[in-house]
Design an enzyme around this catalytic site. Structure first.
Site: not given
Length: 489
Positions: A128, A383-386, A395
């Protein structure tokens, strides 16, 4: 949360000369092993070669909060490309920067130059250049001896002694035993104290995992004000010229769009959401027996060894990187190639992060346990619940499958998790991507990044990379800390 040499040309034989070539899987050309491709400027503008610049800026707005975090916790004092991409998830970024700043700058067992040199050694295991360049600068700024940058033969024996554990942690952490720990801490002028060793192990695991994020997110080289065109030249050793021109170039959208239609990827999204819903319903109806759960884990673990990416059979390591590596041919891939099908199972319940690793690391390296625990919990619960264009989506099952699949590849099993979920939720192209980013990140290409979840937002794929990074770091730490615990008992 559940848990988170070299020889002369004249003397070279035909056989050894043949070993200096490789065949590109794309164009079938035969580039020389020593060939180095200079890339300047980067193939794309912006912090990532995989994500359009405007989407990174649009997603995070580089808001005031991000700038404050950089001012407070960035060791370089500037907004680097990793931070820009991570700032898509500002909540997580704060946990990441705080823990990294603590490892590199706050009170701890190791001198500052040692910390940055260990980061260089860790990043070199995955070639890297981005991280190596960053920490070469930091090493010198913190008073490091410039001669050490000539390679491992110029560093103190104490640091050389880390080579073995660096190699094992990066590629096969399940091989680490209490004997490796005893060898490092045994009495002598080059021994490590346990607090020093824990600090070193945390740094190694952090930078192995961060290399996964760098390659998985296509992080571009930093623009360098000290060079005429603003870009530092780097050597790219893992791709043929055709690969650099076609596969890692964000503008070449035809690679994916020509093969997959919008309708097909939309139906994949709907099918995934349906499987998530069905899994939740099935879980409420019946629960598999412990024997069945164990069988499913062993099946998934064995199958994960067969998920192998390999455009090239041999690793090519540049001189700039190889000076920091001992035994460059050692890697995760060797395990599968030897035909062994027995990766020992690490029962997470016998040695968990929450009940064992956290307290040990905190006792030997004060406060780092709290910072790491916060970071693990943050990424696991974020989470953004999308999902793509859908809202109000739970999710949890998907995040758990991603995290646990990484641990499965390292032989870590959670007794209360049904590994049948992994096969239902993670398509093959995603498994290939996860295996590559986690086990040999230097081989990651934009084609792999584009090939899974084609209707998902880039911010969601960055979240995937954060989960993979933290799952990998935790797996490495579990093996190393278990070995230290066994040494102490």
């Amino acid at each position: 949360m559940n848990r988170l040499g070299s020889g002369t040309v004249g003397s070279a034989t035909a056989a050894s000369a043949a070993g200096q070539y490789r065949v590109c899987g794309n164009c079938r050309k035969v580039p020389r092993q020593e060939k180095r491709v200079q890339v300047s400027p980067p193939l794309t503008r912006g912090p990532s070669a995989f994500i359009p610049e405007n989407e990174v800026i649009q997603a995070n707005g580089l808001d005031e909060r991000t700038n404050l975090l950089v001012e407070e916790y960035s060791t370089s004092g500037r907004l680097d490309n990793i931070t820009q991409v991570m700032s898509i998830h500002t909540q997580y970024l704060e946990s990441f920067l705080r823990s990294q700043f603590y490892m590199l700058r706050m009170d701890g067992p190791l001198p500052l130059p040692y910390r940055h040199y260990i980061a260089i050694m860790a990043a070199a295991r995955h070639q890297c250049s981005y991280l190596i360049n960053m920490h070469v600068d930091e090493f010198l700024k913190t008073g490091g001896i410039a001669e050490w940058l000539n390679g491992l033969e110029y560093i103190p024996q104490r640091l050389k002694n880390l080579n073995e554990i660096n190699k094992l942690l990066a590629h096969r952490p399940w091989l680490i035993t209490k004997e490796h720990i005893q060898k490092l801490v045994k009495t002598g002028e080059n021994n490590w104290s346990l607090p020093e060793l824990v600090h070193a192990v945390v740094l190694l695991a952090h930078y192995h995992a961060l290399a996964s994020f760098v390659f998985g997110s296509g992080i571009n080289p930093e623009r360098d004000p000290d060079t005429s065109n603003g870009v530092r030249l780097i050597a790219v050793n893992n791709f043929c010229v055709c690969d650099l021109a076609n596969d890692n170039n964000i503008e070449n959208a035809s690679l994916t769009s020509s093969n997959f239609g919008i309708a097909e990827s939309l139906s994949e999204l709907e099918a995934l959401m349906e499987r998530m819903k069905r899994l939740q319903e099935d879980k409420e109806d019946e629960e598999a027996s412990q024997e069945e759960m164990a069988t499913r884990f062993e099946k998934e673990k064995k199958e994960s060894l067969l998920v192998i990416n390999g455009a090239f059979d041999d690793e090519i390591v540049s001189t700039d990187v190889s000076r920091y590596i001992e035994d460059p041919g050692f890697g995760y891939k060797d395990f599968a190639r030897r035909g062994e099908d027995h990766l020992p199972t690490f029962r997470a319940q016998d040695y968990t992060w929450e009940n064992h690793g956290f307290s040990l690391v905190n006792r030997l390296y004060s406060d780092i346990g709290h910072l790491l625990d916060e970071k693990f919990r943050m990424v696991y619960n974020l989470t953004y619940n999308t999902m793509a264009t859908h809202e109000d989506v739970d999710t949890t099952t998907l995040r758990r499958a991603l995290f646990n699949y990484v641990h499965c590849m390292y032989g870590i099993r959670y007794d209360d998790y049904d590994y049948g979920e992994v096969n239902q939720l993670l398509e093959r192209s995603l498994k290939v991507y996860i295996k590559t980013v986690t086990c040999y990140p230097e081989r990651t290409t934009k084609r792999m990044y584009d090939s899974y979840w084609r209707q998902f937002k880039h911010s969601e794929k960055v979240h995937v990379n954060l989960l993979l990074m933290e799952a990998r770091m935790q797996a490495e730490l579990l093996y190393a800390l278990r070995a230290i615990t066994r040494h102490l008992t």
